[in-house]
Write a protein that holds these residues in place. Structure first.
Motif, PDB file in Angstrom:
ATOM      1  N   GLN A  89       4.491  37.023 -30.886  1.00 13.09           N
ATOM      2  CA  GLN A  89       4.750  38.467 -30.894  1.00 13.09           C
ATOM      3  C   GLN A  89       5.270  38.930 -32.249  1.00 13.09           C
ATOM      4  O   GLN A  89       4.953  40.019 -32.702  1.00 13.09           O
ATOM      5  N   GLU A  90       6.063  38.045 -32.917  1.00 15.15           N
ATOM      6  CA  GLU A  90       6.589  38.447 -34.233  1.00 15.15           C
ATOM      7  C   GLU A  90       5.478  38.575 -35.272  1.00 15.15           C
ATOM      8  O   GLU A  90       5.671  39.172 -36.324  1.00 15.15           O
ATOM      9  N   ARG A  91       4.285  38.021 -34.950  1.00 11.23           N
ATOM     10  CA  ARG A  91       3.144  38.204 -35.864  1.00 11.23           C
ATOM     11  C   ARG A  91       2.268  39.388 -35.424  1.00 11.23           C
ATOM     12  O   ARG A  91       1.139  39.540 -35.872  1.00 11.23           O
ATOM     13  N   GLY A  92       2.768  40.142 -34.437  1.00 12.58           N
ATOM     14  CA  GLY A  92       2.039  41.344 -34.015  1.00 12.58           C
ATOM     15  C   GLY A  92       1.051  41.101 -32.897  1.00 12.58           C
ATOM     16  O   GLY A  92       0.201  41.951 -32.616  1.00 12.58           O
ATOM     17  N   VAL A  93       1.155  39.944 -32.229  1.00 13.26           N
ATOM     18  CA  VAL A  93       0.246  39.650 -31.118  1.00 13.26           C
ATOM     19  C   VAL A  93       0.877  40.192 -29.830  1.00 13.26           C
ATOM     20  O   VAL A  93       2.068  39.983 -29.568  1.00 13.26           O
ATOM     21  N   GLU A  94       0.055  40.873 -29.051  1.00 17.45           N
ATOM     22  CA  GLU A  94       0.548  41.474 -27.799  1.00 17.45           C
ATOM     23  C   GLU A  94       0.259  40.529 -26.628  1.00 17.45           C
ATOM     24  O   GLU A  94      -0.837  39.957 -26.547  1.00 17.45           O
ATOM     25  N   VAL A  95       1.245  40.360 -25.753  1.00 17.55           N
ATOM     26  CA  VAL A  95       1.041  39.535 -24.558  1.00 17.55           C
ATOM     27  C   VAL A  95       0.891  40.479 -23.366  1.00 17.55           C
ATOM     28  O   VAL A  95       1.826  41.201 -23.018  1.00 17.55           O
ATOM     29  N   ARG A  96      -0.288  40.494 -22.774  1.00 20.42           N
ATOM     30  CA  ARG A  96      -0.564  41.397 -21.653  1.00 20.42           C
ATOM     31  C   ARG A  96      -0.442  40.635 -20.336  1.00 20.42           C
ATOM     32  O   ARG A  96      -0.973  39.530 -20.218  1.00 20.42           O
ATOM     33  N   VAL A  97       0.221  41.270 -19.389  1.00 22.49           N
ATOM     34  CA  VAL A  97       0.500  40.594 -18.125  1.00 22.49           C
ATOM     35  C   VAL A  97      -0.299  41.233 -16.996  1.00 22.49           C
ATOM     36  O   VAL A  97      -0.190  42.434 -16.756  1.00 22.49           O
ATOM     37  N   VAL A  98      -1.087  40.425 -16.310  1.00 17.63           N
ATOM     38  CA  VAL A  98      -1.806  40.899 -15.119  1.00 17.63           C
ATOM     39  C   VAL A  98      -0.896  40.668 -13.916  1.00 17.63           C
ATOM     40  O   VAL A  98      -0.408  39.562 -13.705  1.00 17.63           O
ATOM     41  N   ARG A  99      -0.669  41.721 -13.154  1.00 15.90           N
ATOM     42  CA  ARG A  99       0.215  41.618 -11.980  1.00 15.90           C
ATOM     43  C   ARG A  99      -0.575  41.209 -10.744  1.00 15.90           C
ATOM     44  O   ARG A  99      -1.693  41.672 -10.541  1.00 15.90           O
ATOM     45  N   HIS A 100       0.046  40.352  -9.927  1.00 14.38           N
ATOM     46  CA  HIS A 100      -0.609  39.948  -8.674  1.00 14.38           C
ATOM     47  C   HIS A 100      -0.524  41.085  -7.647  1.00 14.38           C
ATOM     48  O   HIS A 100       0.335  41.967  -7.772  1.00 14.38           O
ATOM     49  N   LYS A 101      -1.424  41.022  -6.671  1.00 15.63           N
ATOM     50  CA  LYS A 101      -1.329  41.932  -5.522  1.00 15.63           C
ATOM     51  C   LYS A 101      -1.316  41.047  -4.288  1.00 15.63           C
ATOM     52  O   LYS A 101      -2.252  40.251  -4.104  1.00 15.63           O
ATOM     53  N   HIS A 102      -0.295  41.193  -3.468  1.00 14.55           N
ATOM     54  CA  HIS A 102      -0.128  40.309  -2.295  1.00 14.55           C
ATOM     55  C   HIS A 102      -0.275  38.854  -2.727  1.00 14.55           C
ATOM     56  O   HIS A 102      -0.959  38.067  -2.082  1.00 14.55           O
ATOM     57  N   TRP A 103       0.320  38.512  -3.819  1.00  8.71           N
ATOM     58  CA  TRP A 103       0.346  37.165  -4.398  1.00  8.71           C
ATOM     59  C   TRP A 103      -0.989  36.722  -4.983  1.00  8.71           C
ATOM     60  O   TRP A 103      -1.083  35.614  -5.485  1.00  8.71           O
ATOM     61  N   GLN A 104      -2.001  37.562  -4.946  1.00  7.50           N
ATOM     62  CA  GLN A 104      -3.315  37.145  -5.475  1.00  7.50           C
ATOM     63  C   GLN A 104      -3.590  37.800  -6.824  1.00  7.50           C
ATOM     64  O   GLN A 104      -3.294  38.971  -7.018  1.00  7.50           O
ATOM     65  N   ILE A 105      -4.191  37.024  -7.713  1.00 14.03           N
ATOM     66  CA  ILE A 105      -4.677  37.573  -8.977  1.00 14.03           C
ATOM     67  C   ILE A 105      -6.139  37.958  -8.768  1.00 14.03           C
ATOM     68  O   ILE A 105      -6.956  37.144  -8.323  1.00 14.03           O
ATOM     69  N   ASP A 106      -6.437  39.214  -9.090  1.00 14.51           N
ATOM     70  CA  ASP A 106      -7.785  39.746  -8.911  1.00 14.51           C
ATOM     71  C   ASP A 106      -8.477  39.759 -10.282  1.00 14.51           C
ATOM     72  O   ASP A 106      -7.931  40.306 -11.246  1.00 14.51           O
TER      73      ASP A 106
END
Ligand SMILES: Cc1ncc(COP(=O)(O)O)c(C=O)c1O
Length: 376
Positions: A118-135
């Protein structure tokens, strides 16, 4: 299905317990004593030791390549899965504004290496689960032309969900990103079509029946030739200039360039035996066995109507883990332990219990576990 695929007596210490902890640690095969013995004999043979150890390393890479259905030169054996993910994090030439996609239910080592970028300007994007499942559609929504990596576990250590590798691969290949797959909870229990990913890492001390100190690293060189090796040592090179030209060297062509020095040979000897043992059973049988036991377990837990199941029911969407969310994880694990049922959950301090079925388990184990859960 009522019999284990490998007898409990072939392992140390599980004849008197119901061992449902493969997602954390599998028990030791007794035959590993012979592998360790062979290592100590080989190691004691002076210069010849290195050739003998190298033979076992090459044979083990070949087994890994067969397991993943990929070429042998794409396989390396690193110290840990976490090391493999860090190699990718430091082997890419990042530019400010690039991004990485991970899921909120990912294992820490799938997340933390990217945070340092991140200190080099890289963004970490987080996908949120729905009912514990990743879609996968939610991953698609986050991908753009600056996405360099999508990291995901083939089978989630947290929820037990198995994502469709073919769907994920098609999605990532329609973008500029690379797919980094953590197969730690898939390899050794369900099929891993590694060639659909760009890098695959897997620990060996869980479903693969090995120990700590060695982890599989698959590098899809055709798709990801630009991945650099952040560390260099004597083992990374195919030729070197010696004292006359100490700064001259040629990098190896194959994935062994990612190991700078000697691997943990003792762990490799053990993995060699573990993979031979699984191959002798047949990986398709191992997968069928785990899926059948987890089906019975899942349905038994569901029928109690008192537990929050995190793992999907469909056999394509799970592997060897069935996970339950509970705010009484310590109490439940303690109650199971009183019946000699070993599950995983309290170690990480999570509010979830993971019950794992592998080759040494049978229907009686599942019945005992269900009975104990019914009486908590
Ligand atoms: C998904 C996943 N990846 C990696 C690891 C650990 O990897 P290692 O200790 O080989 O770095 C774990 C351990 O629980 C895990 O669940």
């Amino acid at each position: 299905m009522s019999e284990p695929l490998i007898a409990k007596s072939e392992f140390d210490g599980i004849e008197q317990v119901v061992h449902l902890s493969a997602g954390g640690e599998t028990p030791m095969l007794r035959s590993h004593q012979n592998a360790i013995r062979q290592f100590t004999i080989d190691k004691s043979r002076g210069e010849r030791a290195r050739a003998l150890q190298d033979d076992v390393l090459q044979a083990t890479r070949k087994q890994c390549a067969e397991l993943f259905a990929v070429p042998v030169d794409s396989i390396s054996l690193l110290g840990s899965a976490s090391e493999g993910i860090n190699i990718v994090a430091y082997g890419i030439e990042w530019k400010a504004g690039d991004n990485v996609i991970i899921a909120d239910v990912e294992f820490g080592s799938g997340v933390f290496p990217w945070l340092l970028l991140q200190e080099r300007g890289v963004e970490v994007r987080v996908v949120r689960h729905k009912h514990w499942q990743i879609d996968i559609n939610d991953i698609a929504d986050q991908i753009d032309d600056r996405t360099r990596v999508v990291l995901i576990s083939h089978v989630s250590m947290f929820t037990g969900q198995r994502v469709s590798l073919s769907a994920l691969s098609a999605l990532v290949r329609s973008s500029n990103a690379k797919l980094v797959l953590d197969a730690t909870h898939a390899a050794g229990v369900v099929n891993v079509d590694a060639g659909l990913a760009d890098v695959v890492v897997s620990s060996c001390y869980k479903w693969l029946l090995g120990v700590h100190g060695t982890a599989i690293f698959y590098w899809n060189k055709e798709r990801f030739p630009e991945l650099k090796t952040p560390f260099l040592g004597w083992n990374s090179v195919s030729s070197a200039g010696g004292w006359q030209q100490p700064t001259s060297m040629t990098l190896r062509d194959d994935a062994l360039r990612f190991i700078p020095g000697n691997p943990s040979f003792i762990s490799v000897y053990i993995l060699h035996n573990a993979l031979a043992t699984l191959a002798a059973v047949g990986m398709q049988r191992v997968e069928n066995h785990a899926l059948e036991l987890t089906r019975v377990l899942w349905q038994g837990i569901d029928s109690m109507k008192r537990w929050e199941l995190m793992t999907p029911e469909h056999s394509d969407a799970r592997a060897g883990n069935v996970c339950i969310m509970t705010d009484r994880v310590d109490e439940v694990a303690r109650a199971l332990r009183q019946r000699n049922v070993l599950v995983w959950g309290t170690y990480a301090g999570d509010e979830r219990l993971r019950i794992s079925c592998h080759v040494y388990n049978d229907r009686d184990d599942i019945n005992t576990c269900l009975d104990a859960l019914g009486n908590v």
